[in-house]
Design a protein around this motif. Structure first.
Motif, PDB file in Angstrom:
ATOM      1  N   GLY A  31       0.816  -1.205   0.000  1.00 47.73           N
ATOM      2  CA  GLY A  31       0.000   0.000   0.000  1.00 47.73           C
ATOM      3  C   GLY A  31       0.849   1.253   0.000  1.00 47.73           C
ATOM      4  O   GLY A  31       2.014   1.237   0.415  1.00 47.73           O
ATOM      5  N   ASP A  83      -2.154   4.081   2.537  1.00 43.92           N
ATOM      6  CA  ASP A  83      -2.463   3.527   3.850  1.00 43.92           C
ATOM      7  C   ASP A  83      -1.221   3.023   4.587  1.00 43.92           C
ATOM      8  O   ASP A  83      -1.341   2.333   5.604  1.00 43.92           O
ATOM      9  CB  ASP A  83      -3.468   2.368   3.705  1.00 43.92           C
ATOM     10  CG  ASP A  83      -4.798   2.825   3.131  1.00 43.92           C
ATOM     11  OD1 ASP A  83      -5.062   4.041   3.147  1.00 43.92           O
ATOM     12  OD2 ASP A  83      -5.569   1.973   2.644  1.00 43.92           O
ATOM     13  N   TYR A 119      -5.149  -2.055  -5.458  1.00 45.72           N
ATOM     14  CA  TYR A 119      -6.138  -2.807  -4.699  1.00 45.72           C
ATOM     15  C   TYR A 119      -5.745  -3.014  -3.242  1.00 45.72           C
ATOM     16  O   TYR A 119      -6.562  -3.461  -2.427  1.00 45.72           O
ATOM     17  CB  TYR A 119      -6.446  -4.151  -5.367  1.00 45.72           C
ATOM     18  CG  TYR A 119      -5.255  -5.043  -5.644  1.00 45.72           C
ATOM     19  CD1 TYR A 119      -4.692  -5.836  -4.646  1.00 45.72           C
ATOM     20  CD2 TYR A 119      -4.709  -5.107  -6.913  1.00 45.72           C
ATOM     21  CE1 TYR A 119      -3.607  -6.658  -4.906  1.00 45.72           C
ATOM     22  CE2 TYR A 119      -3.621  -5.937  -7.195  1.00 45.72           C
ATOM     23  CZ  TYR A 119      -3.077  -6.706  -6.182  1.00 45.72           C
ATOM     24  OH  TYR A 119      -2.000  -7.520  -6.452  1.00 45.72           O
ATOM     25  N   ASP A 126      -4.644  -0.423  -1.202  1.00 41.86           N
ATOM     26  CA  ASP A 126      -5.156   0.754  -0.482  1.00 41.86           C
ATOM     27  C   ASP A 126      -6.681   0.788  -0.515  1.00 41.86           C
ATOM     28  O   ASP A 126      -7.311   0.348  -1.490  1.00 41.86           O
ATOM     29  CB  ASP A 126      -4.625   2.046  -1.120  1.00 41.86           C
ATOM     30  CG  ASP A 126      -3.195   2.364  -0.713  1.00 41.86           C
ATOM     31  OD1 ASP A 126      -2.809   1.986   0.413  1.00 41.86           O
ATOM     32  OD2 ASP A 126      -2.472   2.978  -1.509  1.00 41.86           O
ATOM     33  N   LYS A 127      -7.280   1.352   0.531  1.00 41.38           N
ATOM     34  CA  LYS A 127      -8.738   1.489   0.550  1.00 41.38           C
ATOM     35  C   LYS A 127      -9.208   2.376  -0.593  1.00 41.38           C
ATOM     36  O   LYS A 127     -10.238   2.133  -1.198  1.00 41.38           O
ATOM     37  CB  LYS A 127      -9.194   2.056   1.903  1.00 41.38           C
ATOM     38  CG  LYS A 127      -9.011   1.107   3.076  1.00 41.38           C
ATOM     39  CD  LYS A 127      -9.663   1.623   4.345  1.00 41.38           C
ATOM     40  CE  LYS A 127      -8.933   2.837   4.907  1.00 41.38           C
ATOM     41  NZ  LYS A 127      -7.597   2.491   5.432  1.00 41.38           N
ATOM     42  N   ASP A 128      -8.450   3.420  -0.889  1.00 41.34           N
ATOM     43  CA  ASP A 128      -8.777   4.325  -1.996  1.00 41.34           C
ATOM     44  C   ASP A 128      -7.879   3.984  -3.178  1.00 41.34           C
ATOM     45  O   ASP A 128      -6.826   4.580  -3.373  1.00 41.34           O
ATOM     46  CB  ASP A 128      -8.575   5.778  -1.546  1.00 41.34           C
ATOM     47  CG  ASP A 128      -8.886   6.783  -2.649  1.00 41.34           C
ATOM     48  OD1 ASP A 128      -9.395   6.373  -3.714  1.00 41.34           O
ATOM     49  OD2 ASP A 128      -8.613   7.981  -2.446  1.00 41.34           O
ATOM     50  N   SER A 129      -8.321   3.012  -3.978  1.00 39.23           N
ATOM     51  CA  SER A 129      -7.474   2.565  -5.098  1.00 39.23           C
ATOM     52  C   SER A 129      -7.280   3.681  -6.118  1.00 39.23           C
ATOM     53  O   SER A 129      -6.178   3.860  -6.656  1.00 39.23           O
ATOM     54  CB  SER A 129      -8.071   1.321  -5.764  1.00 39.23           C
ATOM     55  OG  SER A 129      -9.357   1.589  -6.285  1.00 39.23           O
TER      56      SER A 129
END
Length: 411
Positions: free
Chosen positions: A156, A159, A183, A185-188
Motif C-alpha cells: 500500500g 495507507d 487494490y 489501499d482502501k482508496d485505489s
C-alpha cells in the motif's frame, strides 16, 4: 567486408526467405544475406535453427525470489502470502537479496532472456535494501542483460505511512520506473492518481499490479486508462495480472480490450502465479484465472507473458524459462492453431520489447548483435516443444551456452 563472426544457415523469425547468413562486427549485425563470403571470419553453422533477438521479461520479482523455507503458508491466499513475505523481508540484507536475485537472474540469462524489468519492493520496513542490492546487480550483469528497476509499494501507498518518502528516495537514487498496487489501499483511485503524479514528476513509465481477482463487477483498469489519457502517458503504462479480464463474458472482454488499446495501456499476463493463487475459494470446477493475451493482441492491446514470482509463496515453482512459460500459457488457454501457437512466441519477444519501449530490438542490420539460438526451426515448434536455447549473444559477445542433448547409442 570482414566480420568478427558469421552465423550460417540461421532462420530468423518472421523472415520468409529461408536460412540466411548473419555477419557480426563490432557488436552489431553488419550483414544478413544468403551465402556471405567466407573471408577470414570464424563461422558457425546453425543448420537451420531459429534465431530470435532474445527474450524480454517484463514482470518479475528478483528481490523476493528463492524464499521457500522462509515462509509458512497454510492456505495460499493472496493476503496470506503478502503477509508472510512481508514478515520475511524484515530480515533481508543487501547481501541476501543480491545472492538470491543473482541466482535467479543467471537462470534467466541461461534460458535466453537478455532484457528484463524487475519489480522491487520499497516501504518503511524494507527501506531501500532490495533496491540498492538490485541496482548493483543491474551494473554487475550489464554484460549479459539490460535490467530495468521498477520500484513499487507492495503493501500500500496511501495507507502505509512513510511509504511515499521511501518511494521518492528510490526515484531520486535512479529507479527506472514506478509501479503500484491500487487494490491494497482502501482508496485505489487515490493511489493511481498519486502514482501518475510521481511518474510525471520524474518523467518515467508506470507498471501496475492490477485487478488481481475474479470479480469483474469492479475494476481499476478504467481509472488507469482515464489517467493515462489525461496525462498523455499512452504507450508508457502497463498493468500486470488483470485476471478480472479472464472472468468477463466475451462482449465485456472485447469492450475492455478496446478501452485498453485506445488508451495505450499494455497488459502483462502472469500464467504461473495467476494459476496458483486464483480460484482458491472454489472446491470444484476451479477457474483458471489466466487472461487471454493472444486475444487481447488480436483486439489491438499490447499484451505479453511474463514470469512474476519464482520459488516463493506467490509461486513455489519456476526456472525463469520464458519458453516454458508460453508453453504453459498455450496449454492453459487451449491454443491449437499453428498461427496462434507461432504468435505465442511474440508474447515473450516483440510484444514485451514494445512494452519496455526498447530501441533497436530485433535482428536487423545496424542493431546490436543481441540474439538467442533455439533448438528448432519454426516459431510454433519453439512453443510446442519448449525448444531449448543453445547459446546467446549480447552486443556481439557470447553470454551463455546450453549444448543440445545427444544420445550415446551403443556401437
Amino acid at each position: 567486408m570482414t566480420f568478427d563472426l558469421i552465423l550460417r544457415n540461421a532462420r530468423i523469425a518472421d523472415r520468409p526467405d529461408g536460412p540466411v547468413d548473419i555477419g557480426i562486427r563490432g557488436g552489431r549485425f553488419e550483414a544478413i544475406e544468403i551465402n556471405l563470403p567466407k573471408g577470414d571470419a570464424p563461422d558457425q553453422n546453425l543448420n537451420g535453427r531459429l534465431l530470435v533477438p532474445g527474450f524480454a521479461e517484463t514482470h518479475i520479482h528478483l528481490d523476493k525470489s528463492c524464499l521457500l523455507g522462509r515462509c509458512n503458508c497454510a492456505n495460499g491466499t493472496l493476503a496470506e502470502v503478502i503477509s508472510e513475505v512481508s514478515r520475511a523481508k524484515r530480515d533481508f540484507t543487501e547481501e541476501d537479496v543480491y545472492a538470491r536475485a543473482s541466482q535467479t537472474l543467471e537462470k534467466a540469462i541461461k534460458h535466453g532472456t537478455n532484457r528484463m524489468r524487475t519489480h522491487v519492493e520499497v516501504d518503511p520496513r524494507i527501506g531501500l535494501t532490495s533496491f540498492r542490492a538490485l541496482k548493483k546487480l543491474k551494473q554487475d550483469y550489464a554484460w549479459a542483460i539490460d535490467l530495468q528497476l521498477c520500484v513499487f509499494p507492495q503493501e500500500g501507498l496511501l495507507d502505509d505511512p512513510g511509504c511515499e518518502d521511501v518511494l521518492l528516495q528510490a526515484m531520486r537514487e535512479g529507479a527506472d520506473l514506478l509501479g503500484g498496487v491500487p487494490y491494497i489501499d482502501k482508496d485505489s483511485n487515490g493511489q493511481i492518481t498519486r502514482i501518475f503524479g510521481i511518474a510525471q514528476e520524474f518523467g518515467v513509465d508506470i507498471d501496475f499490479h492490477l485487478d488481481f481477482d475474479l470479480d469483474p463487477t469492479r475494476s481499476d483498469y478504467e481509472e488507469v486508462c482515464r489517467m493515462t489519457e489525461a496525462t498523455g502517458w499512452g504507450g508508457r503504462v502497463a498493468i500486470g495480472h488483470a485476471t478480472k479480464l479472464s472472468a468477463m463474458p466475451p462482449a465485456d472482454f472485447e469492450a475492455a480490450a478496446k478501452r485498453l488499446a485506445d488508451a495505450g495501456v499494455a497488459v502483462t499476463v502472469l500464467p504461473a502465479t495467476d494459476l496458483f493463487l486464483t480460484g482458491r475459494d472454489h472446491d470444484h470446477n476451479v477457474p483458471r484465472g489466466v487472461t487471454s493475451a493472444h486475444k487481447l493482441r488480436a483486439l489491438g492491446v499490447n499484451a505479453n507473458i511474463s514470469t512474476n514470482n519464482v520459488l516463493n509463496p506467490f509461486t513455489p515453482f519456476g526456472d525463469v524459462s520464458l519458453i516454458r512459460m508460453i508453453n504453459l500459457y498455450a496449454n492453459v488457454l487451449q491454443v491449437g492453431a499453428i498461427d496462434d501457437l507461432a504468435g505465442c512466441l511474440d508474447l515473450v519477444t516483440s510484444a514485451p520489447a514494445t512494452l519496455l519501449n526498447l530501441k533497436h530490438y530485433g535482428i536487423a542490420v545496424g542493431n546490436p548483435a543481441d540474439l538467442v539460438v533455439l533448438d528448432c526451426e519454426t516459431k510454433a515448434e519453439a512453443v510446442c516443444e519448449i525448444a531449448q536455447p543453445l547459446f546467446g549473444f549480447k552486443n556481439g559477445i557470447r553470454t551463455f551456452i546450453r549444448p543440445a542433448a545427444s544420445l550415446l547409442k551403443p556401437h
